[in-house]
Design a protein around this motif. Structure first.
Motif, PDB file in Angstrom:
ATOM      1  N   ALA A   1      13.477  46.213  45.680  1.00  0.00           N
ATOM      2  CA  ALA A   1      13.617  47.189  46.498  1.00  0.00           C
ATOM      3  C   ALA A   1      13.336  48.645  46.036  1.00  0.00           C
ATOM      4  O   ALA A   1      12.671  49.170  46.590  1.00  0.00           O
ATOM      5  CB  ALA A   1      15.200  47.245  47.053  1.00  0.00           C
ATOM      6  N   GLU A   2      13.789  48.789  44.736  1.00  0.00           N
ATOM      7  CA  GLU A   2      13.399  50.072  44.185  1.00  0.00           C
ATOM      8  C   GLU A   2      11.987  50.370  44.125  1.00  0.00           C
ATOM      9  O   GLU A   2      11.299  51.396  44.259  1.00  0.00           O
ATOM     10  CB  GLU A   2      14.014  50.119  42.744  1.00  0.00           C
ATOM     11  CG  GLU A   2      15.384  50.459  42.773  1.00  0.00           C
ATOM     12  CD  GLU A   2      16.015  51.935  43.204  1.00  0.00           C
ATOM     13  OE1 GLU A   2      15.165  52.563  43.354  1.00  0.00           O
ATOM     14  OE2 GLU A   2      17.248  51.794  43.077  1.00  0.00           O
ATOM     15  N   SER A   3      11.243  49.122  43.902  1.00  0.00           N
ATOM     16  CA  SER A   3       9.522  49.240  43.491  1.00  0.00           C
ATOM     17  C   SER A   3       8.861  49.520  44.684  1.00  0.00           C
ATOM     18  O   SER A   3       8.053  50.162  44.809  1.00  0.00           O
ATOM     19  CB  SER A   3       8.958  47.889  42.771  1.00  0.00           C
ATOM     20  OG  SER A   3       9.032  46.735  43.653  1.00  0.00           O
ATOM     21  N   PHE A   4       9.583  48.763  45.874  1.00  0.00           N
ATOM     22  CA  PHE A   4       8.808  48.889  47.267  1.00  0.00           C
ATOM     23  C   PHE A   4       9.006  50.105  47.927  1.00  0.00           C
ATOM     24  O   PHE A   4       8.244  50.884  48.705  1.00  0.00           O
ATOM     25  CB  PHE A   4       9.121  47.804  48.303  1.00  0.00           C
ATOM     26  CG  PHE A   4       8.256  46.842  47.938  1.00  0.00           C
ATOM     27  CD1 PHE A   4       6.963  46.953  48.428  1.00  0.00           C
ATOM     28  CD2 PHE A   4       8.395  45.560  47.491  1.00  0.00           C
ATOM     29  CE1 PHE A   4       5.947  45.687  48.370  1.00  0.00           C
ATOM     30  CE2 PHE A   4       7.685  44.598  47.168  1.00  0.00           C
ATOM     31  CZ  PHE A   4       6.342  44.623  47.582  1.00  0.00           C
ATOM     32  N   ALA A   5      10.345  50.841  47.642  1.00  0.00           N
ATOM     33  CA  ALA A   5      10.629  52.271  47.898  1.00  0.00           C
ATOM     34  C   ALA A   5       9.547  53.215  47.129  1.00  0.00           C
ATOM     35  O   ALA A   5       8.859  54.096  48.231  1.00  0.00           O
ATOM     36  CB  ALA A   5      11.773  52.847  47.536  1.00  0.00           C
ATOM     37  N   GLN A   6       9.164  53.032  45.921  1.00  0.00           N
ATOM     38  CA  GLN A   6       8.156  53.971  45.408  1.00  0.00           C
ATOM     39  C   GLN A   6       6.643  53.448  45.608  1.00  0.00           C
ATOM     40  O   GLN A   6       5.911  54.488  45.975  1.00  0.00           O
ATOM     41  CB  GLN A   6       8.160  53.616  43.869  1.00  0.00           C
ATOM     42  CG  GLN A   6       9.543  54.339  43.359  1.00  0.00           C
ATOM     43  CD  GLN A   6       9.528  54.226  41.881  1.00  0.00           C
ATOM     44  OE1 GLN A   6       8.688  54.644  41.261  1.00  0.00           O
ATOM     45  NE2 GLN A   6      10.780  53.572  41.522  1.00  0.00           N
ATOM     46  N   ILE A   7       6.338  52.313  46.053  1.00  0.00           N
ATOM     47  CA  ILE A   7       5.179  51.818  46.351  1.00  0.00           C
ATOM     48  C   ILE A   7       4.771  52.368  47.751  1.00  0.00           C
ATOM     49  O   ILE A   7       3.671  53.158  48.052  1.00  0.00           O
ATOM     50  CB  ILE A   7       5.046  50.339  46.345  1.00  0.00           C
ATOM     51  CG1 ILE A   7       4.911  49.840  45.078  1.00  0.00           C
ATOM     52  CG2 ILE A   7       3.710  49.786  47.305  1.00  0.00           C
ATOM     53  CD1 ILE A   7       4.978  48.156  45.014  1.00  0.00           C
TER      54      ILE A   7
END
Length: 213
Positions: free
Chosen positions: A136-142
C-alpha cells in the motif's frame, strides 16, 4: 485498440486482464518473469515473452510497439523493500516521456492507497493488515509519481475495491474516485472494467476504483 502488452500477465489480476483482452479479439503480448514455456494455463492466442518492469529499456521498447501497455505488478508483501518497484516506475516515467511514447499506460493500483469514508488511506486505518502495508505504501508513492509525470504521458490507474478475489465478472460494476463504491470486486469484474476503459477511455491521468455492481 489493436494491441495490448501486459506486464504481470500471469498474476491474479494480470491474467484476468490478459484473458479478457484475448476474448475481445485484442492482439495480446503477455510479459512475465517466467520463461514462456513455464506459463501455467496460458491463454489461447496470447504471445508470452520474458520480461521485467525493472528492465526500463525493454519496457520502453515494448511500449513503442504497442497501442496500450498494462502494468499489473504488485508491491512487496514479504517484508522486502518497497524501493525497487517505486524506482522502476520512476525510471519508466522518465524513459517513456523522453521517448515520446504514444501508448496508453494502464497501471493496476492497490486498494490500500485509496481512502476510507472518513478520508484517511486504508493503509493508515486501524486494523489494516500488516502484510499489505508495504504494498500500500508503494502504490501511494507510485500514484504520486504518475500524477507528477509529464503531460505528454497518457496514463490511468485502476484500483480494486478493498477486497478482491478470483471470480467471474458480474453483470455490472460500480466506479468511483478516491473512495471505493463497494467493498468487493472479482478479478473478472476488474478485468472487464479495465478493458472497457482501454477501449473507450473515460479517465485520463487519474486514478479510479472499481467494485462489483
Amino acid at each position: 485498440m489493436n494491441t495490448l502488452t501486459v506486464y504481470g500477465s500471469t498474476g491474479m489480476i494480470g491474467s484476468a486482464i490478459t484473458a479478457e483482452a484475448a476474448a475481445r479479439g485484442v492482439d495480446v503480448t503477455g510479459v512475465t518473469r517466467k520463461a514462456p514455456e513455464q506459463v501455467a494455463d496460458p491463454v489461447a492466442g496470447v504471445t508470452y515473452v520474458t520480461g521485467d518492469i525493472g528492465d526500463t529499456a525493454d519496457v520502453a521498447a515494448r511500449a513503442a510497439a504497442t497501442d496500450n501497455i498494462v502494468f499489473s505488478i504488485p508491491g512487496p508483501r514479504d517484508g522486502s523493500s518497497v524501493q525497487p518497484i517505486i524506482d522502476a516506475h520512476a525510471a519508466l516515467i522518465s524513459a517513456l516521456a523522453d521517448q515520446g511514447t504514444t501508448a496508453r499506460i494502464f497501471i493496476v493500483g492497490g486498494a490500500g492507497a485509496t481512502f476510507t469514508p472518513e478520508g484517511i488511506m486504508f493503509k493508515d486505518a486501524p486494523g489494516f493488515p500488516a502484510d499489505y502495508k508495504a504494498e500500500a505504501e508503494s502504490f501511494a508513492q507510485i500514484l504520486d509519481l504518475w500524477r507528477a509525470a509529464p503531460e505528454s504521458l497518457d496514463w490511468v490507474m485502476l484500483a480494486p475495491a478493498p477486497e478482491i478475489a478470483p471470480g467471474a465478472a458480474t453483470a455490472s460494476y460500480l466506479l468511483s474516485d478516491d473512495r471505493p463504491a463497494g467493498g468487493f470486486v472479482t478479478t473478472g469484474t476488474f478485468a472487464t472494467a479495465a478493458l472497457d476503459e482501454l477501449e473507450t477511455p473515460a479517465h485520463r491521468r487519474t486514478r479510479f476504483i472499481v467494485a462489483n455492481g
